[in-house]
Design a protein around this motif. Structure first.
Motif, PDB file in Angstrom:
ATOM      1  N   GLY A  99       0.229  25.692  57.952  1.00  0.00           N
ATOM      2  CA  GLY A  99       0.776  27.021  58.249  1.00  0.00           C
ATOM      3  C   GLY A  99       1.988  26.984  59.161  1.00  0.00           C
ATOM      4  N   LYS A 100       2.350  25.819  59.672  1.00  0.00           N
ATOM      5  CA  LYS A 100       3.514  25.727  60.560  1.00  0.00           C
ATOM      6  C   LYS A 100       4.723  25.185  59.801  1.00  0.00           C
ATOM      7  CE  LYS A 100       0.757  24.608  64.713  1.00  0.00           C
ATOM      8  NZ  LYS A 100       0.764  25.826  65.530  1.00  0.00           N
ATOM      9  N   THR A 101       5.912  25.577  60.266  1.00  0.00           N
ATOM     10  CA  THR A 101       7.155  25.018  59.735  1.00  0.00           C
ATOM     11  C   THR A 101       7.792  24.147  60.805  1.00  0.00           C
ATOM     12  OG1 THR A 101       7.587  26.866  58.251  1.00  0.00           O
ATOM     13  CG2 THR A 101       9.484  25.537  58.904  1.00  0.00           C
ATOM     14  N   ALA A 102       8.173  22.932  60.404  1.00  0.00           N
ATOM     15  CA  ALA A 102       8.818  22.004  61.331  1.00  0.00           C
ATOM     16  C   ALA A 102      10.255  21.754  60.905  1.00  0.00           C
ATOM     17  CB  ALA A 102       8.058  20.678  61.352  1.00  0.00           C
ATOM     18  N   LEU A 103      11.114  21.592  61.889  1.00  0.00           N
ATOM     19  CA  LEU A 103      12.512  21.205  61.654  1.00  0.00           C
ATOM     20  C   LEU A 103      12.749  19.898  62.412  1.00  0.00           C
ATOM     21  CD1 LEU A 103      15.473  21.557  60.848  1.00  0.00           C
ATOM     22  CD2 LEU A 103      15.707  23.277  62.655  1.00  0.00           C
ATOM     23  N   VAL A 104      13.102  18.839  61.672  1.00  0.00           N
ATOM     24  CA  VAL A 104      13.301  17.514  62.273  1.00  0.00           C
ATOM     25  C   VAL A 104      14.749  17.095  62.025  1.00  0.00           C
ATOM     26  CG1 VAL A 104      12.452  15.133  62.413  1.00  0.00           C
ATOM     27  CG2 VAL A 104      10.904  16.960  61.626  1.00  0.00           C
ATOM     28  N   THR A 105      15.472  16.743  63.075  1.00  0.00           N
ATOM     29  CA  THR A 105      16.873  16.345  62.893  1.00  0.00           C
ATOM     30  C   THR A 105      16.974  14.839  62.641  1.00  0.00           C
ATOM     31  OG1 THR A 105      17.333  15.899  65.245  1.00  0.00           O
ATOM     32  CG2 THR A 105      17.582  18.176  64.493  1.00  0.00           C
ATOM     33  N   GLY A 106      17.977  14.452  61.864  1.00  0.00           N
ATOM     34  CA  GLY A 106      18.223  13.031  61.593  1.00  0.00           C
ATOM     35  C   GLY A 106      17.037  12.352  60.939  1.00  0.00           C
ATOM     36  N   ALA A 107      16.466  13.004  59.922  1.00  0.00           N
ATOM     37  CA  ALA A 107      15.189  12.515  59.384  1.00  0.00           C
ATOM     38  C   ALA A 107      15.286  11.949  57.966  1.00  0.00           C
ATOM     39  CB  ALA A 107      14.137  13.617  59.439  1.00  0.00           C
ATOM     40  N   ALA A 108      16.484  11.625  57.509  1.00  0.00           N
ATOM     41  CA  ALA A 108      16.585  11.034  56.169  1.00  0.00           C
ATOM     42  C   ALA A 108      15.932   9.659  56.147  1.00  0.00           C
ATOM     43  CB  ALA A 108      18.041  10.938  55.732  1.00  0.00           C
ATOM     44  N   ARG A 109      15.909   8.978  57.305  1.00  0.00           N
ATOM     45  CA  ARG A 109      15.302   7.648  57.376  1.00  0.00           C
ATOM     46  C   ARG A 109      14.706   7.424  58.772  1.00  0.00           C
ATOM     47  NH1 ARG A 109      21.088   5.478  58.176  1.00  0.00           N
ATOM     48  NH2 ARG A 109      21.053   4.910  60.393  1.00  0.00           N
ATOM     49  N   GLY A 110      14.101   6.235  58.928  1.00  0.00           N
ATOM     50  CA  GLY A 110      13.657   5.801  60.257  1.00  0.00           C
ATOM     51  C   GLY A 110      12.515   6.617  60.841  1.00  0.00           C
ATOM     52  N   ILE A 111      12.551   6.756  62.174  1.00  0.00           N
ATOM     53  CA  ILE A 111      11.483   7.437  62.899  1.00  0.00           C
ATOM     54  C   ILE A 111      11.374   8.903  62.472  1.00  0.00           C
ATOM     55  CG2 ILE A 111      10.794   8.231  65.201  1.00  0.00           C
ATOM     56  CD1 ILE A 111      11.942   5.625  66.349  1.00  0.00           C
ATOM     57  N   GLY A 112      12.524   9.554  62.292  1.00  0.00           N
ATOM     58  CA  GLY A 112      12.514  10.965  61.892  1.00  0.00           C
ATOM     59  C   GLY A 112      11.808  11.163  60.567  1.00  0.00           C
ATOM     60  N   LYS A 113      12.074  10.259  59.636  1.00  0.00           N
ATOM     61  CA  LYS A 113      11.423  10.340  58.322  1.00  0.00           C
ATOM     62  C   LYS A 113       9.915  10.165  58.462  1.00  0.00           C
ATOM     63  CE  LYS A 113      11.139   8.110  53.815  1.00  0.00           C
ATOM     64  NZ  LYS A 113      11.702   7.108  52.884  1.00  0.00           N
ATOM     65  N   ALA A 114       9.491   9.199  59.277  1.00  0.00           N
ATOM     66  CA  ALA A 114       8.053   8.967  59.479  1.00  0.00           C
ATOM     67  C   ALA A 114       7.397  10.207  60.079  1.00  0.00           C
ATOM     68  CB  ALA A 114       7.838   7.755  60.380  1.00  0.00           C
ATOM     69  N   ILE A 115       8.093  10.863  60.997  1.00  0.00           N
ATOM     70  CA  ILE A 115       7.560  12.091  61.607  1.00  0.00           C
ATOM     71  C   ILE A 115       7.449  13.189  60.555  1.00  0.00           C
ATOM     72  CG2 ILE A 115       8.105  13.955  63.238  1.00  0.00           C
ATOM     73  CD1 ILE A 115       9.283  11.797  65.115  1.00  0.00           C
ATOM     74  N   ALA A 116       8.503  13.337  59.751  1.00  0.00           N
ATOM     75  CA  ALA A 116       8.495  14.370  58.706  1.00  0.00           C
ATOM     76  C   ALA A 116       7.332  14.148  57.738  1.00  0.00           C
ATOM     77  CB  ALA A 116       9.827  14.348  57.959  1.00  0.00           C
ATOM     78  N   LEU A 117       7.089  12.893  57.363  1.00  0.00           N
ATOM     79  CA  LEU A 117       6.009  12.595  56.411  1.00  0.00           C
ATOM     80  C   LEU A 117       4.634  12.856  57.024  1.00  0.00           C
ATOM     81  CD1 LEU A 117       7.360   9.322  54.727  1.00  0.00           C
ATOM     82  CD2 LEU A 117       7.162  11.596  53.690  1.00  0.00           C
ATOM     83  N   LYS A 118       4.477  12.470  58.284  1.00  0.00           N
ATOM     84  CA  LYS A 118       3.186  12.690  58.958  1.00  0.00           C
ATOM     85  C   LYS A 118       2.914  14.193  59.124  1.00  0.00           C
ATOM     86  CE  LYS A 118      -0.484  11.607  61.359  1.00  0.00           C
ATOM     87  NZ  LYS A 118      -1.650  10.989  60.728  1.00  0.00           N
ATOM     88  N   PHE A 119       3.957  14.927  59.487  1.00  0.00           N
ATOM     89  CA  PHE A 119       3.802  16.385  59.615  1.00  0.00           C
ATOM     90  C   PHE A 119       3.364  16.983  58.271  1.00  0.00           C
ATOM     91  CE2 PHE A 119       6.913  17.468  63.378  1.00  0.00           C
ATOM     92  CZ  PHE A 119       6.127  16.706  64.230  1.00  0.00           C
ATOM     93  N   ALA A 120       4.007  16.518  57.189  1.00  0.00           N
ATOM     94  CA  ALA A 120       3.669  17.032  55.853  1.00  0.00           C
ATOM     95  C   ALA A 120       2.232  16.673  55.495  1.00  0.00           C
ATOM     96  CB  ALA A 120       4.635  16.460  54.820  1.00  0.00           C
TER      97      ALA A 120
END
Ligand code: NAI
Length: 248
Positions: free
Chosen positions: A6-27
């Motif tokens: 139910g939450k929306t997250a906005l992650v900057t610089g997330a095409a790769r690396g740590i940001g991408k891992a965060i985006a995937l875990k959030f999803a």
């Protein structure tokens, strides 16, 4: 139900690396995820598809986080596309290392703009939205060198120390509005940024780490998920080091 359903997250610089891992875990925990990067090329689109594969809404936006006007624009677009912004992760970052005597003004300015001003830009644009929603969680990506300093990285370390003080200040200003702000300080994490290091340097690093290994992007993503979720509802203004115990 995931921790972030139910939450929306906005992650900057997330095409790769740590940001991408965060985006995937959030999803994986049920969040809809908007992310930015300088360009959304094939690998950015692949990241978008990997996030969407969790059955959540996902979209990548090309935007320079260091640019104030572009940031306002992209945040408005995310709000229009997703309806809300509950979690902001200021992850975009670069290094331009050098000893003080050899550091150029351009190296200093670039790192401060991308690593620190970017977070000001996004917090400035997102907090009015979070205030109207009466809540939000902001996570600034700092670094252990932002706590302890590092020879050869005065620009980077100063930018990361700034990310910590920025999070603490926002925590104080916005706590009454239900907005939390914390910083994550990773140590030695295995990513493109650290892959370039020679093996002997890597081995030397590992000897100084009580857990005797570099961190994974998942190690960082797990702590980000905790700070993003209501599991940390009474945690604000903190710095969490994710460094295998390297700096206690
Ligand atoms: P990375 O270089 O793999 O990923 C950084 C991402 O940010 C890239 O996709 C890049 O295109 C993007 N980016 C760069 N400038 C941008 C800008 N102006 N606007 C939008 N996006 C931009 O780096 P990594 O390792 O994933 O690092 C992520 C964050 O974690 C950074 O803030 C970094 O300083 C921090 N960090 C990394 C550590 C490590 O060991 N890898 C340790 C401590 C902190």
């Amino acid at each position: 139900m995931g921790l972030l359903t139910g939450k929306t997250a906005l992650v900057t610089g997330a095409a790769r690396g740590i940001g991408k891992a965060i985006a995937l875990k959030f999803a994986a925990e049920g969040a809809n995820v908007a992310f930015t990067d300088l360009v959304i090329d094939e690998s950015g689109l692949a990241t978008e598809a990997e996030i969407a594969a969790y059955g959540v809404k996902a979209k990548g936006y090309a935007s320079n986080a260091a640019d104030f006007a572009q940031t306002e624009e992209v945040v408005n677009q995310v709000k229009a596309d997703f309806g809300s912004i509950d979690i902001l992760v200021n992850n975009a970052g670069i290094t331009k290392d050098g000893l003080m005597l050899r550091m150029t003004e351009a190296q200093w300015d670039a790192v401060i703009a991308v690593n620190l001003k970017s977070a000001f830009n996004f917090i400035h644009a997102c907090t009015p939205i979070m205030m109207r929603q009466k809540g939000g969680s902001i996570i600034n990506m700092a670094s252990v060198v932002g706590v302890h300093g590092n020879a050869g990285q005065c620009n980077y370390a100063a930018s990361k120390a700034g990310m910590i003080a920025l999070a603490k200040s926002i925590a104080q200003e916005m706590g009454a509005k239900g907005i939390r702000a914390n910083a994550i300080a990773p140590g030695f994490i295995e990513t493109a940024m650290t892959a370039a290091l020679p093996d002997d340097v890597r081995a030397e690093w590992c000897k100084k780490i009580p857990l005797r290994r570099g961190g994974t992007t998942e190690d960082v993503a797990n702590v980000a998920t905790f700070l993003a979720s209501d599991m940390s509802s009474y945690v604000t203004g903190q710095v969490i080091q994710i460094d295998g115990g390297m700096n206690m």
